[in-house]
Design a protein around this motif. Sequence first.
Motif, PDB file in Angstrom:
ATOM      1  N   UNK A   9      -1.325   1.289  22.513  1.00  0.00           N
ATOM      2  CA  UNK A   9       0.435   1.078  22.494  1.00  0.00           C
ATOM      3  C   UNK A   9       0.038   1.191  21.033  1.00  0.00           C
ATOM      4  N   UNK A  10      -0.020  -0.233  21.073  1.00  0.00           N
ATOM      5  CA  UNK A  10       0.096  -1.114  19.321  1.00  0.00           C
ATOM      6  C   UNK A  10      -0.127   0.077  18.551  1.00  0.00           C
ATOM      7  N   UNK A  11      -1.270   1.110  18.090  1.00  0.00           N
ATOM      8  CA  UNK A  11      -2.009   1.737  17.282  1.00  0.00           C
ATOM      9  C   UNK A  11      -0.591   2.792  16.830  1.00  0.00           C
ATOM     10  N   UNK A  12      -0.148   3.157  18.236  1.00  0.00           N
ATOM     11  CA  UNK A  12       0.631   4.491  18.065  1.00  0.00           C
ATOM     12  C   UNK A  12       2.068   3.730  17.638  1.00  0.00           C
ATOM     13  N   UNK A  13       2.764   1.958  17.646  1.00  0.00           N
ATOM     14  CA  UNK A  13       3.988   1.985  17.495  1.00  0.00           C
ATOM     15  C   UNK A  13       3.542   1.279  16.103  1.00  0.00           C
ATOM     16  N   UNK A  14       2.218   1.141  14.584  1.00  0.00           N
ATOM     17  CA  UNK A  14       2.483   0.838  14.161  1.00  0.00           C
ATOM     18  C   UNK A  14       3.216   0.834  12.845  1.00  0.00           C
ATOM     19  N   UNK A  15       3.852   0.533  12.112  1.00  0.00           N
ATOM     20  CA  UNK A  15       4.754   0.767  10.922  1.00  0.00           C
ATOM     21  C   UNK A  15       4.242   0.698   9.422  1.00  0.00           C
ATOM     22  N   UNK A  16       2.600   0.351   9.409  1.00  0.00           N
ATOM     23  CA  UNK A  16       2.134  -0.303   8.071  1.00  0.00           C
ATOM     24  C   UNK A  16       1.211  -0.967   9.188  1.00  0.00           C
ATOM     25  N   UNK A  17      -0.377  -1.059   7.192  1.00  0.00           N
ATOM     26  CA  UNK A  17      -1.578  -1.118   7.283  1.00  0.00           C
ATOM     27  C   UNK A  17      -2.061  -1.990   6.291  1.00  0.00           C
ATOM     28  N   UNK A  18      -2.350  -3.510   6.889  1.00  0.00           N
ATOM     29  CA  UNK A  18      -2.304  -4.186   5.602  1.00  0.00           C
ATOM     30  C   UNK A  18      -4.230  -4.148   5.461  1.00  0.00           C
ATOM     31  N   UNK A  19      -4.133  -4.879   4.146  1.00  0.00           N
ATOM     32  CA  UNK A  19      -6.058  -5.460   4.001  1.00  0.00           C
ATOM     33  C   UNK A  19      -5.795  -6.367   3.621  1.00  0.00           C
ATOM     34  N   UNK A  20      -6.315  -7.632   3.556  1.00  0.00           N
ATOM     35  CA  UNK A  20      -6.467  -9.410   3.862  1.00  0.00           C
ATOM     36  C   UNK A  20      -8.186  -9.704   3.792  1.00  0.00           C
TER      37      UNK A  20
END
Length: 285
Positions: free
Chosen positions: A81-92
């Motif tokens: 559910x969280x992945x489907x609702x994600x708007x962005x990806x960030x790598x730190x």
Amino acid sequence: MKKKIFFPLVLLTALTISCSSDDDAASTASLTLNLSGLENLGSNFVYEGWIVVNGTPVTTGTFTVNDAGALSKTQFDVDRAQLNNATDFVLSIEPTNDPDPAPSNTKYLAGSFSGSTASVSTGIIGNFSTSTGKYLLGTPTNGNANPNAGVWFMDGNGPSVGLNLPTLDAGWKYEGWVVSNGTVLSTGAFTNPNGPDMSAIYSGMMPSPPFPGEDFLVNAPSGLTFPANLSGATLVISVEPFPDNSPMPFTLKPLSHNVANPAVTGTTINMERSLLSFPTGTVSR
């Protein structure tokens, strides 16, 4: 009267495990990373992925990169559910033993999802597409007695600022470098191109210009002889993680230039933009 049916305990356990496994599979989905250009961070730091859900970062897991640029892991199980609702990806970039569950200030790659894919780049650090740099060779800290032994990232006409670079967030710093005959020397780290850097360990006793740079006159590292001769050397401005993972230059090198041999001293020289080494990639859900 109906007969009661008793299932063996082993069978009940097997049924319970099977149902639990199906539930877990239904609640997670795969996030796949296809990234190139990342470097080995050493033993003290790792990369960590994050999806942004309703404005909140959610970790997707950590990984390392070897000297060949291969990721230790490219697929991660994430709450569906969280992945489907994600708007962005960030790598730190995070400490290997990180006590803080939140992302560090050193955010490296980012991109917004469009359908099932996000194209990620270093744009979260800054836009280097219009960056420019100038330098001149000279040794002001010893009265210019050895002009081919020092470099200052400035415009000698004025003098004035020589580096046009974007302002960095708290997780990054700039650093100048000289690469000569296989030896790498730092000219010092800095956050403001309009002011001096944070190091003067090799310079002389006289005042230096209020800009990044270094005279290589004293305190020569083992195996080197100062005053140096920068003829034929390569000059680099890099973007470094802060805290820094290594005493060597990081992957991000927006400006560089090869010094003439013999060197031309006392003259303002333009640097070249070099963005091809910046990492890129895609993230798929």
